[in-house]
Write an enzyme that holds these catalytic residues in place. Structure first.
Site, PDB file in Angstrom:
ATOM      1  N   TYR A   6       0.843  -1.203   0.000  1.00  0.00           N
ATOM      2  CA  TYR A   6       0.000   0.000   0.000  1.00  0.00           C
ATOM      3  C   TYR A   6       0.878   1.253   0.000  1.00  0.00           C
ATOM      4  O   TYR A   6       0.670   2.186  -0.785  1.00  0.00           O
ATOM      5  CB  TYR A   6      -0.894  -0.036   1.249  1.00  0.00           C
ATOM      6  CG  TYR A   6      -1.814   1.142   1.427  1.00  0.00           C
ATOM      7  CD1 TYR A   6      -3.056   1.197   0.790  1.00  0.00           C
ATOM      8  CD2 TYR A   6      -1.456   2.208   2.252  1.00  0.00           C
ATOM      9  CE1 TYR A   6      -3.900   2.285   0.980  1.00  0.00           C
ATOM     10  CE2 TYR A   6      -2.293   3.290   2.438  1.00  0.00           C
ATOM     11  CZ  TYR A   6      -3.517   3.319   1.806  1.00  0.00           C
ATOM     12  OH  TYR A   6      -4.349   4.389   1.985  1.00  0.00           O
ATOM     13  N   SER A   9       2.608   1.840  -3.273  1.00  0.00           N
ATOM     14  CA  SER A   9       1.686   2.355  -4.299  1.00  0.00           C
ATOM     15  C   SER A   9       1.478   3.861  -4.120  1.00  0.00           C
ATOM     16  O   SER A   9       1.360   4.600  -5.101  1.00  0.00           O
ATOM     17  CB  SER A   9       0.346   1.602  -4.255  1.00  0.00           C
ATOM     18  OG  SER A   9      -0.454   2.041  -3.167  1.00  0.00           O
ATOM     19  N   LYS A  10       1.456   4.328  -2.860  1.00  0.00           N
ATOM     20  CA  LYS A  10       1.259   5.761  -2.614  1.00  0.00           C
ATOM     21  C   LYS A  10       2.479   6.565  -3.053  1.00  0.00           C
ATOM     22  O   LYS A  10       2.350   7.658  -3.609  1.00  0.00           O
ATOM     23  CB  LYS A  10       0.966   6.012  -1.128  1.00  0.00           C
ATOM     24  CG  LYS A  10      -0.339   5.396  -0.645  1.00  0.00           C
ATOM     25  CD  LYS A  10      -1.514   5.812  -1.497  1.00  0.00           C
ATOM     26  CE  LYS A  10      -2.827   5.290  -0.968  1.00  0.00           C
ATOM     27  NZ  LYS A  10      -3.931   5.495  -1.929  1.00  0.00           N
ATOM     28  N   ASN A  42     -12.334   9.822   8.000  1.00  0.00           N
ATOM     29  CA  ASN A  42     -13.468   9.013   8.430  1.00  0.00           C
ATOM     30  C   ASN A  42     -14.233   8.429   7.229  1.00  0.00           C
ATOM     31  O   ASN A  42     -15.252   8.955   6.812  1.00  0.00           O
ATOM     32  CB  ASN A  42     -14.392   9.898   9.280  1.00  0.00           C
ATOM     33  CG  ASN A  42     -15.519   9.113   9.893  1.00  0.00           C
ATOM     34  OD1 ASN A  42     -15.495   7.874   9.911  1.00  0.00           O
ATOM     35  ND2 ASN A  42     -16.507   9.818  10.402  1.00  0.00           N
ATOM     36  N   THR A  43     -13.671   7.345   6.657  1.00  0.00           N
ATOM     37  CA  THR A  43     -14.344   6.635   5.563  1.00  0.00           C
ATOM     38  C   THR A  43     -14.270   5.132   5.838  1.00  0.00           C
ATOM     39  O   THR A  43     -13.605   4.688   6.774  1.00  0.00           O
ATOM     40  CB  THR A  43     -13.681   6.904   4.193  1.00  0.00           C
ATOM     41  OG1 THR A  43     -12.416   6.247   4.181  1.00  0.00           O
ATOM     42  CG2 THR A  43     -13.509   8.384   3.917  1.00  0.00           C
TER      43      THR A  43
HETATM   44  N1  NAD Z   1      -9.569   7.297   4.553  1.00  0.00           N
HETATM   45  C1  NAD Z   1      -8.292   7.543   4.849  1.00  0.00           C
HETATM   46  O1  NAD Z   1      -7.883   7.551   6.030  1.00  0.00           O
HETATM   47  C2  NAD Z   1      -7.316   7.852   3.737  1.00  0.00           C
HETATM   48  C3  NAD Z   1      -6.162   8.567   4.049  1.00  0.00           C
HETATM   49  C4  NAD Z   1      -5.230   8.840   3.042  1.00  0.00           C
HETATM   50  C5  NAD Z   1      -5.468   8.388   1.763  1.00  0.00           C
HETATM   51  N2  NAD Z   1      -6.598   7.682   1.489  1.00  0.00           N
HETATM   52  C6  NAD Z   1      -6.797   7.225   0.109  1.00  0.00           C
HETATM   53  O2  NAD Z   1      -7.935   7.848  -0.459  1.00  0.00           O
HETATM   54  C7  NAD Z   1      -8.468   7.026  -1.484  1.00  0.00           C
HETATM   55  C8  NAD Z   1      -9.959   6.897  -1.275  1.00  0.00           C
HETATM   56  O3  NAD Z   1     -10.160   6.211  -0.039  1.00  0.00           O
HETATM   57  P1  NAD Z   1     -11.436   6.416   0.900  1.00  0.00           P
HETATM   58  O4  NAD Z   1     -10.947   6.769   2.250  1.00  0.00           O
HETATM   59  O5  NAD Z   1     -12.418   7.319   0.213  1.00  0.00           O
HETATM   60  O6  NAD Z   1     -11.911   4.925   0.983  1.00  0.00           O
HETATM   61  P2  NAD Z   1     -13.316   4.239   0.694  1.00  0.00           P
HETATM   62  O7  NAD Z   1     -13.144   2.836   1.175  1.00  0.00           O
HETATM   63  O8  NAD Z   1     -14.423   5.077   1.266  1.00  0.00           O
HETATM   64  O9  NAD Z   1     -13.430   4.299  -0.875  1.00  0.00           O
HETATM   65  C9  NAD Z   1     -12.618   3.539  -1.720  1.00  0.00           C
HETATM   66  C10 NAD Z   1     -13.393   3.328  -3.013  1.00  0.00           C
HETATM   67  O10 NAD Z   1     -12.553   2.640  -3.934  1.00  0.00           O
HETATM   68  C11 NAD Z   1     -13.344   1.662  -4.577  1.00  0.00           C
HETATM   69  N3  NAD Z   1     -12.443   0.615  -5.086  1.00  0.00           N
HETATM   70  C12 NAD Z   1     -11.716  -0.252  -4.369  1.00  0.00           C
HETATM   71  N4  NAD Z   1     -11.021  -1.066  -5.177  1.00  0.00           N
HETATM   72  C13 NAD Z   1     -11.317  -0.685  -6.439  1.00  0.00           C
HETATM   73  C14 NAD Z   1     -10.920  -1.156  -7.718  1.00  0.00           C
HETATM   74  N5  NAD Z   1     -10.067  -2.170  -7.837  1.00  0.00           N
HETATM   75  N6  NAD Z   1     -11.405  -0.529  -8.805  1.00  0.00           N
HETATM   76  C15 NAD Z   1     -12.246   0.511  -8.674  1.00  0.00           C
HETATM   77  N7  NAD Z   1     -12.674   1.009  -7.490  1.00  0.00           N
HETATM   78  C16 NAD Z   1     -12.213   0.396  -6.384  1.00  0.00           C
HETATM   79  C17 NAD Z   1     -14.301   1.168  -3.507  1.00  0.00           C
HETATM   80  O11 NAD Z   1     -15.427   0.543  -4.077  1.00  0.00           O
HETATM   81  C18 NAD Z   1     -14.640   2.475  -2.823  1.00  0.00           C
HETATM   82  O12 NAD Z   1     -15.737   3.128  -3.419  1.00  0.00           O
HETATM   83  C19 NAD Z   1      -7.705   5.703  -1.397  1.00  0.00           C
HETATM   84  O13 NAD Z   1      -6.712   5.684  -2.402  1.00  0.00           O
HETATM   85  C20 NAD Z   1      -7.068   5.761  -0.022  1.00  0.00           C
HETATM   86  O14 NAD Z   1      -5.887   4.986   0.039  1.00  0.00           O
HETATM   87  C21 NAD Z   1      -7.543   7.427   2.435  1.00  0.00           C
HETATM   88  C1  RPG Z   2      -6.289   1.780   7.876  1.00  0.00           C
HETATM   89  C2  RPG Z   2      -5.659   1.897   6.536  1.00  0.00           C
HETATM   90  C3  RPG Z   2      -6.074   3.174   5.848  1.00  0.00           C
HETATM   91  C4  RPG Z   2      -4.936   4.099   5.657  1.00  0.00           C
HETATM   92  C5  RPG Z   2      -5.407   5.335   5.018  1.00  0.00           C
HETATM   93  C6  RPG Z   2      -4.301   6.333   4.780  1.00  0.00           C
HETATM   94  O1  RPG Z   2      -3.542   6.055   3.649  1.00  0.00           O
HETATM   95  C7  RPG Z   2      -3.497   6.517   5.999  1.00  0.00           C
HETATM   96  C8  RPG Z   2      -2.191   6.705   5.997  1.00  0.00           C
HETATM   97  C9  RPG Z   2      -1.422   6.821   7.267  1.00  0.00           C
HETATM   98  C10 RPG Z   2      -0.726   5.587   7.612  1.00  0.00           C
HETATM   99  C11 RPG Z   2       0.616   5.808   7.726  1.00  0.00           C
HETATM  100  C12 RPG Z   2       0.887   7.156   7.493  1.00  0.00           C
HETATM  101  O2  RPG Z   2       1.974   7.701   7.493  1.00  0.00           O
HETATM  102  C13 RPG Z   2      -0.346   7.873   7.139  1.00  0.00           C
HETATM  103  C14 RPG Z   2      -0.649   9.088   7.944  1.00  0.00           C
HETATM  104  C15 RPG Z   2      -0.405   8.954   9.434  1.00  0.00           C
HETATM  105  C16 RPG Z   2      -0.813  10.212  10.166  1.00  0.00           C
HETATM  106  C17 RPG Z   2       0.239  11.285  10.056  1.00  0.00           C
HETATM  107  C18 RPG Z   2      -0.222  12.563  10.731  1.00  0.00           C
HETATM  108  C19 RPG Z   2       0.914  13.515  10.911  1.00  0.00           C
HETATM  109  C20 RPG Z   2       0.492  14.786  11.580  1.00  0.00           C
HETATM  110  O3  RPG Z   2      -0.636  14.895  12.084  1.00  0.00           O
HETATM  111  O4  RPG Z   2       1.321  15.702  11.622  1.00  0.00           O
END
Ligand code: NAD
Ligand code: RPG
Length: 111
Positions: A6, A9-10, A42-43
């Protein structure tokens, strides 16, 4: 940190964003490409850590992720939407990496 694929990929998304942004600038594509990197939001994805089928071998580290969530807190999606609008409205941004965290709010990572 607890999910290597994961995380890789980011990092890939950031390299792709910055390279494509530069290509767009040089080639006059007429589009801007930016990245928005929030801390925890919060998702539904936050619940994935509770399911072994999602984390595989790294399920054993789930308590570490839960602890990070507890320490850094969880943002509401509306905060991310506001950051996104800012990326849309500021024409000077291309190849930018916007971070949004509970501690620093909206800020930019400069490489
Ligand atoms: N929620 C967090 O804490 C957070 C933080 C940082 C980054 N992100 C990133 O933000 C993006 C969106 O996440 P979110 O929090 O909205 O999550 P989410 O689970 O609410 O939404 C993810 C969406 O992706 C879709 N999906 C999953 N696999 C797929 C595929 N193979 N093809 C097409 N669609 C697919 C799911 O159906 C869902 O609608 C993600 O890339 C996640 O890594 C989330
Ligand atoms: C449960 C799986 C879903 C993950 C969704 C999302 O990609 C989260 C990323 C955090 C995980 C490790 C990090 O560095 C990311 C951020 C950590 C928080 C850093 C905060 C720093 C600050 O507040 O200054």
């Amino acid at each position: 940190a607890h999910c290597p694929v994961y995380t890789a990929s980011k990092h890939g998304v950031l390299g792709f964003t910055r390279s494509l942004a530069e290509a767009s600038r040089l080639g006059n594509y007429g589009i801007r490409i930016n990245a928005l990197c929030p801390s925890f939001v919060n998702t539904a994805i936050l619940d994935t850590i509770n399911h072994e089928e999602n984390l595989g071998n790294f399920y054993q580290f789930k308590d570490g992720v839960k602890n990070l969530i507890k320490v850094f807190g969880v943002l509401e999606p509306s905060v991310i939407a506001d950051g996104f609008v800012q990326l849309l409205e500021d024409d000077s941004l291309n190849g930018a990496v916007m971070k949004i965290t509970t501690t620093k709010g909206v800020h930019f990572e400069n490489y």
